[in-house]
Design a protein around this motif. Structure first.
Motif, PDB file in Angstrom:
ATOM      1  N   LEU A 217      27.929  27.630  83.149  1.00 29.45           N
ATOM      2  CA  LEU A 217      28.759  28.421  82.106  1.00 29.45           C
ATOM      3  C   LEU A 217      29.567  29.574  82.383  1.00 29.45           C
ATOM      4  CD1 LEU A 217      29.673  25.165  79.820  1.00 29.45           C
ATOM      5  CD2 LEU A 217      29.390  25.162  82.505  1.00 29.45           C
ATOM      6  N   SER A 218      27.843  30.861  82.109  1.00 26.44           N
ATOM      7  CA  SER A 218      29.088  31.894  81.065  1.00 26.44           C
ATOM      8  C   SER A 218      29.564  32.615  82.209  1.00 26.44           C
ATOM      9  CB  SER A 218      26.975  32.591  81.371  1.00 26.44           C
ATOM     10  OG  SER A 218      26.370  32.062  80.100  1.00 26.44           O
ATOM     11  N   VAL A 219      27.979  32.278  83.615  1.00 26.59           N
ATOM     12  CA  VAL A 219      28.790  33.490  85.204  1.00 26.59           C
ATOM     13  C   VAL A 219      30.338  33.041  85.379  1.00 26.59           C
ATOM     14  CG1 VAL A 219      28.845  33.352  87.393  1.00 26.59           C
ATOM     15  CG2 VAL A 219      26.657  32.617  86.604  1.00 26.59           C
ATOM     16  N   THR A 220      30.739  31.032  85.348  1.00 28.27           N
ATOM     17  CA  THR A 220      31.743  30.876  85.269  1.00 28.27           C
ATOM     18  C   THR A 220      32.837  32.254  84.116  1.00 28.27           C
ATOM     19  OG1 THR A 220      31.451  28.640  85.922  1.00 28.27           O
ATOM     20  CG2 THR A 220      34.214  28.506  84.945  1.00 28.27           C
ATOM     21  N   SER A 336      33.606  19.216  83.134  1.00 25.90           N
ATOM     22  CA  SER A 336      35.270  19.309  82.400  1.00 25.90           C
ATOM     23  C   SER A 336      35.223  20.508  81.562  1.00 25.90           C
ATOM     24  CB  SER A 336      34.628  17.251  81.795  1.00 25.90           C
ATOM     25  OG  SER A 336      33.825  17.713  80.489  1.00 25.90           O
ATOM     26  N   LEU A 337      33.376  20.435  81.438  1.00 22.05           N
ATOM     27  CA  LEU A 337      33.155  21.975  80.408  1.00 22.05           C
ATOM     28  C   LEU A 337      33.402  23.273  81.440  1.00 22.05           C
ATOM     29  CD1 LEU A 337      29.925  20.565  78.732  1.00 22.05           C
ATOM     30  CD2 LEU A 337      31.798  20.354  77.758  1.00 22.05           C
ATOM     31  N   GLN A 338      33.251  23.200  82.607  1.00 23.54           N
ATOM     32  CA  GLN A 338      33.774  24.016  82.999  1.00 23.54           C
ATOM     33  C   GLN A 338      35.201  24.364  83.193  1.00 23.54           C
ATOM     34  OE1 GLN A 338      32.737  23.608  87.188  1.00 23.54           O
ATOM     35  NE2 GLN A 338      31.826  26.077  87.946  1.00 23.54           N
ATOM     36  N   THR A 339      35.709  23.650  83.347  1.00 20.12           N
ATOM     37  CA  THR A 339      36.876  23.109  83.688  1.00 20.12           C
ATOM     38  C   THR A 339      37.728  24.297  82.320  1.00 20.12           C
ATOM     39  OG1 THR A 339      37.030  21.640  84.641  1.00 20.12           O
ATOM     40  CG2 THR A 339      39.182  22.372  83.669  1.00 20.12           C
ATOM     41  N   THR A 340      37.390  24.086  81.563  1.00 24.10           N
ATOM     42  CA  THR A 340      37.975  24.162  79.843  1.00 24.10           C
ATOM     43  C   THR A 340      36.870  25.892  79.697  1.00 24.10           C
ATOM     44  OG1 THR A 340      36.859  22.211  78.765  1.00 24.10           O
ATOM     45  CG2 THR A 340      37.930  24.563  77.249  1.00 24.10           C
ATOM     46  N   VAL A 341      36.244  26.125  80.583  1.00 25.88           N
ATOM     47  CA  VAL A 341      36.121  27.647  80.542  1.00 25.88           C
ATOM     48  C   VAL A 341      36.671  27.997  81.752  1.00 25.88           C
ATOM     49  CG1 VAL A 341      33.635  28.410  80.968  1.00 25.88           C
ATOM     50  CG2 VAL A 341      33.628  26.983  79.884  1.00 25.88           C
ATOM     51  N   ASN A 343      39.487  27.872  82.326  1.00 25.41           N
ATOM     52  CA  ASN A 343      40.570  28.367  82.330  1.00 25.41           C
ATOM     53  C   ASN A 343      40.590  29.468  80.742  1.00 25.41           C
ATOM     54  OD1 ASN A 343      43.175  26.044  83.108  1.00 25.41           O
ATOM     55  ND2 ASN A 343      41.174  24.829  82.421  1.00 25.41           N
ATOM     56  N   ALA A 344      39.766  29.278  79.805  1.00 25.97           N
ATOM     57  CA  ALA A 344      39.937  30.501  78.812  1.00 25.97           C
ATOM     58  C   ALA A 344      39.403  31.210  79.466  1.00 25.97           C
ATOM     59  CB  ALA A 344      38.138  29.714  77.992  1.00 25.97           C
ATOM     60  N   GLY A 345      38.631  31.419  81.084  1.00 28.94           N
ATOM     61  CA  GLY A 345      38.596  32.806  81.809  1.00 28.94           C
ATOM     62  C   GLY A 345      40.079  33.575  82.616  1.00 28.94           C
ATOM     63  N   ILE A 346      40.272  32.307  82.590  1.00 32.62           N
ATOM     64  CA  ILE A 346      41.595  33.037  83.122  1.00 32.62           C
ATOM     65  C   ILE A 346      42.682  33.533  82.346  1.00 32.62           C
ATOM     66  CG2 ILE A 346      44.326  31.437  84.243  1.00 32.62           C
ATOM     67  CD1 ILE A 346      42.256  30.048  86.017  1.00 32.62           C
ATOM     68  N   ALA A 347      42.738  32.819  80.551  1.00 32.27           N
ATOM     69  CA  ALA A 347      43.772  33.338  79.533  1.00 32.27           C
ATOM     70  C   ALA A 347      43.515  34.548  79.369  1.00 32.27           C
ATOM     71  CB  ALA A 347      43.979  32.327  78.734  1.00 32.27           C
TER      72      ALA A 347
END
Length: 407
Positions: A217-220, A336-341, A343-347
């Motif tokens: 998740l951190s890499v994502t 699902s956790l990665q999807t949230t991360v 989208n947070a990275g995109i924003a």
């Protein structure tokens, strides 16, 4: 169709994987198509182009908010009916957009589509992983995620052109029809898998803390922060370089991503860790080149091609690492956790790049992205065997270990 077990042969279940890939393609096209149709949709809905742009924002926010809770609520249900339900949701949402003349109704349909998107993204990689033996897992995920790359590089431009020729309502109507046809394809060729049994479910926090998951998740997060800080503002950076053809820059990037995901599909099952390290190292090098020599159009286009190839394969490599760390049985929740991360990275990346552009100018963008991408590379280097194993044999040992199974 009865419950299927993972295929034990050497051939991939191509028809089923391509159905999942087409579902990914449809979801991305549904999300992004309004961005290319602002001048056409605005008069029909009686609003400004900016408010039509919010149709993309609303989708993204709904996807961000829904991914974890909806996936957690549905994790006990059989997987194929959930997938069919998301496709029918896409069909309904796109049909409403095609027929509606009300902005409020259209916006509501886009929120529904966003919820369907967040639910689908949490399923696809785990579904692909369960359809194949562990040594073919990476390639199966690459096939499914290729739908994203093709949608970005070919689908959105083609959809925009189709809308220009036949009307934007026709484009959304066709998306609704594709989703309905996909339902039949999924029921025919995608195997059924059970949901998680109540006694076997690992709590959400437990999945997040499984060995390797925090590192993935951190890499994502770091990768998306760095990528979006640069990609969102590629137009002003190209203008800074004296090259005003942003469409050509994006075309070069899109074609390169297709090459990147194809190469990754060949390498991911045998050399996942070296391939990811190589992709991230190339990404770091590209940011340095753009920062030092990005004012040359030739250097700009060459660097963008390398950037696209490196980034094109990265999602497959990271997603494969996530599924390997969680095990296919927990992959939906982990994704699902990665999807949230994601989208947070995109924003966050878009915001960070905007601050850099406003404060220091376009030439600061590569240097803003550089430490973020370098952070992703550092996590992979230090991530340990659970997150990014060196050999396929390590995956099998880890997935079968009590720790990986959440016991």
């Amino acid at each position: 169709m009865t419950t299927a077990s993972p295929a034990m042969g050497t051939r991939l279940p191509w028809s089923g994987l391509l159905a999942l890939s087409t579902a990914a393609f449809t979801a991305v096209l549904t999300e992004l198509l309004p961005a290319g149709l602002l001048p056409r949709m605005a008069p029909a809905l009686g609003v400004s182009e900016a408010r039509v742009g919010f149709l993309v924002t609303g989708y993204a926010v709904a996807s961000f908010l829904a991914a974890i809770p909806v996936t957690a609520a549905l994790r006990g249900l059989p997987r194929r009916p959930v997938l069919v339900g998301t496709l029918l949701g896409f069909a309904c949402a796109n049909a409403v957009v095609a027929l509606s003349s009300s902005y409020a109704l259209t916006f509501g349909a886009r929120l529904l589509a966003g919820v369907m998107g967040g639910t689908m993204w949490a399923m696809l990689a785990g579904y692909a992983a369960r359809m194949v033996p562990v040594e073919r897992r990476g390639r199966a995920i690459a096939v499914v995620l290729a739908g994203i790359t093709l949608a970005l590089s070919l689908g959105v431009p083609a959809g925009t052109a189709l809308a220009g020729a036949l009307g934007w309502r026709t484009a959304f109507g066709m998306l609704a029809g594709i989703a309905v046809l996909l339902v039949a394809w999924v029921r025919w060729r995608v195997p059924e898998f059970p949901g998680e049994l109540p006694g076997a479910r690992v709590p959400l926090r437990g999945v997040a803390l499984l060995p390797g998951i925090p590192a993935v998740l951190s890499v994502t997060l770091f990768l998306l922060l760095g990528h979006q800080a640069m990609y969102t503002y590629v137009a002003p950076f190209a203008a800074h370089a004296g090259y005003g053809r942003t469409d050509v820059v994006l075309l070069v990037f899109g074609v390169a991503t297709v090459v990147g995901i194809w190469v990754t599909g060949l390498l991911v099952d045998r050399w996942a860790r070296p391939t990811l390290l190589g992709a991230l190292a190339l990404f770091v090098a590209v940011m340095c080149v753009l920062g030092l020599y990005g004012d040359s159009p030739a250097v700009l286009l060459g660097a963008v091609a390398v950037w696209g190839a490196a980034f094109g394969g990265a999602p497959t490599l990271i997603q494969t690492a996530l599924v390997n760390a969680s095990g296919p049985e927990h992959a939906d929740v982990a994704t699902s956790l990665q999807t949230t991360v994601y989208n947070a990275g995109i924003a966050g990346g878009s915001f960070t790049g905007g601050v850099a552009l406003s404060g220091w100018g376009a030439d600061a963008l590569p240097w803003t992205a550089l430490p973020l991408v370098a952070g992703a590379l550092t996590v992979v280097v230090l991530g340990g065997r659970y997150a990014f194993p060196a050999a396929p044999a390590d995956i099998g040992r880890r997935v079968n270990s009590p720790c990986a199974q959440g016991r």
